[in-house]
Design a protein around this motif. Sequence first.
Motif, PDB file in Angstrom:
ATOM      1  N   SER A   1      36.602 -20.801  13.722  1.00 37.68           N
ATOM      2  CA  SER A   1      35.669 -20.953  12.598  1.00 37.68           C
ATOM      3  C   SER A   1      34.806 -22.209  12.738  1.00 37.68           C
ATOM      4  O   SER A   1      33.830 -22.377  12.020  1.00 37.68           O
ATOM      5  N   MET A   2      35.170 -23.087  13.676  1.00 44.26           N
ATOM      6  CA  MET A   2      34.399 -24.311  13.877  1.00 44.26           C
ATOM      7  C   MET A   2      33.292 -24.039  14.891  1.00 44.26           C
ATOM      8  O   MET A   2      33.553 -23.768  16.052  1.00 44.26           O
ATOM      9  N   THR A   3      32.072 -24.094  14.412  1.00 40.94           N
ATOM     10  CA  THR A   3      30.929 -23.823  15.282  1.00 40.94           C
ATOM     11  C   THR A   3      30.195 -25.124  15.597  1.00 40.94           C
ATOM     12  O   THR A   3      30.351 -26.128  14.901  1.00 40.94           O
ATOM     13  N   ALA A   4      29.391 -25.085  16.631  1.00 41.11           N
ATOM     14  CA  ALA A   4      28.577 -26.245  16.991  1.00 41.11           C
ATOM     15  C   ALA A   4      27.638 -26.603  15.841  1.00 41.11           C
ATOM     16  O   ALA A   4      27.400 -27.784  15.560  1.00 41.11           O
ATOM     17  N   ASP A   5      27.136 -25.588  15.146  1.00 41.28           N
ATOM     18  CA  ASP A   5      26.250 -25.851  14.006  1.00 41.28           C
ATOM     19  C   ASP A   5      26.965 -26.622  12.903  1.00 41.28           C
ATOM     20  O   ASP A   5      26.407 -27.557  12.327  1.00 41.28           O
ATOM     21  N   ARG A   6      28.201 -26.227  12.606  1.00 46.26           N
ATOM     22  CA  ARG A   6      28.962 -26.927  11.562  1.00 46.26           C
ATOM     23  C   ARG A   6      29.214 -28.381  11.961  1.00 46.26           C
ATOM     24  O   ARG A   6      29.119 -29.285  11.139  1.00 46.26           O
ATOM     25  N   LEU A   7      29.574 -28.594  13.215  1.00 41.08           N
ATOM     26  CA  LEU A   7      29.801 -29.962  13.691  1.00 41.08           C
ATOM     27  C   LEU A   7      28.529 -30.794  13.626  1.00 41.08           C
ATOM     28  O   LEU A   7      28.557 -31.953  13.216  1.00 41.08           O
ATOM     29  N   ASN A   8      27.425 -30.191  14.030  1.00 45.65           N
ATOM     30  CA  ASN A   8      26.139 -30.903  13.983  1.00 45.65           C
ATOM     31  C   ASN A   8      25.749 -31.245  12.547  1.00 45.65           C
ATOM     32  O   ASN A   8      25.223 -32.327  12.281  1.00 45.65           O
ATOM     33  N   GLU A   9      25.980 -30.316  11.625  1.00 39.90           N
ATOM     34  CA  GLU A   9      25.678 -30.583  10.212  1.00 39.90           C
ATOM     35  C   GLU A   9      26.526 -31.744   9.698  1.00 39.90           C
ATOM     36  O   GLU A   9      26.027 -32.624   8.988  1.00 39.90           O
ATOM     37  N   LEU A  10      27.808 -31.754  10.057  1.00 43.48           N
ATOM     38  CA  LEU A  10      28.679 -32.839   9.633  1.00 43.48           C
ATOM     39  C   LEU A  10      28.174 -34.171  10.188  1.00 43.48           C
ATOM     40  O   LEU A  10      28.051 -35.156   9.458  1.00 43.48           O
TER      41      LEU A  10
END
Length: 135
Positions: free
Chosen positions: A88-97
Motif C-alpha cells: 500500500s506504500m507507493t512512491a507517490d505517498r512517500l513523496n507527498e509525505l
Amino acid sequence: DLKAKCVGAGVMGSTVDQAFQLGEFEESIADPKTPLVMLLTMTDATFVGIVASLFDVFGTVKEGEDDPSLRAGSFLETFITLTEKDPSMTADRLNELKEQLPKAEGEDAKDEDVTITFADIMKTEAFQAILEASE
C-alpha cells in the motif's frame, strides 16, 4: 549498544538475540537500522505506535523538550525501511509525505536536516492518508 536500544524500545533481549542469529547479523554491523526497524514491528500492534517508536529509538530529546526528534532525512530513511515491503506504500505517498514535512530556512539549509518530531508527522495529510491506506 544495539541490544540495549532494542530492549529499551520494548523488544525482549532473547528476541534480539534470535533475530541476529536468524538474520546472521553481527552486533557490530555498521548500519543496524534495518534489523532494528524490523524488531520494532514486534513492539506495537499499531502502525502509528511503530512509527512513534522510530523517534524513541533513533531520535534524541533536546534540552528543554519532552519529545524525541529526528532529522527529516533520518526519519524518511527509517520510514522507508519500515514500509518497503508494504504494497500500500507507493512512491507517490512517500513523496507527498516528504513534501509536507517542515522545510529548511536559509540559503544553504537542506530540508533533510530539519529536525522533526512525531507530532510533525501526525499533522501531515500525507501521513493520515498512509494510515488510512494501511488499515
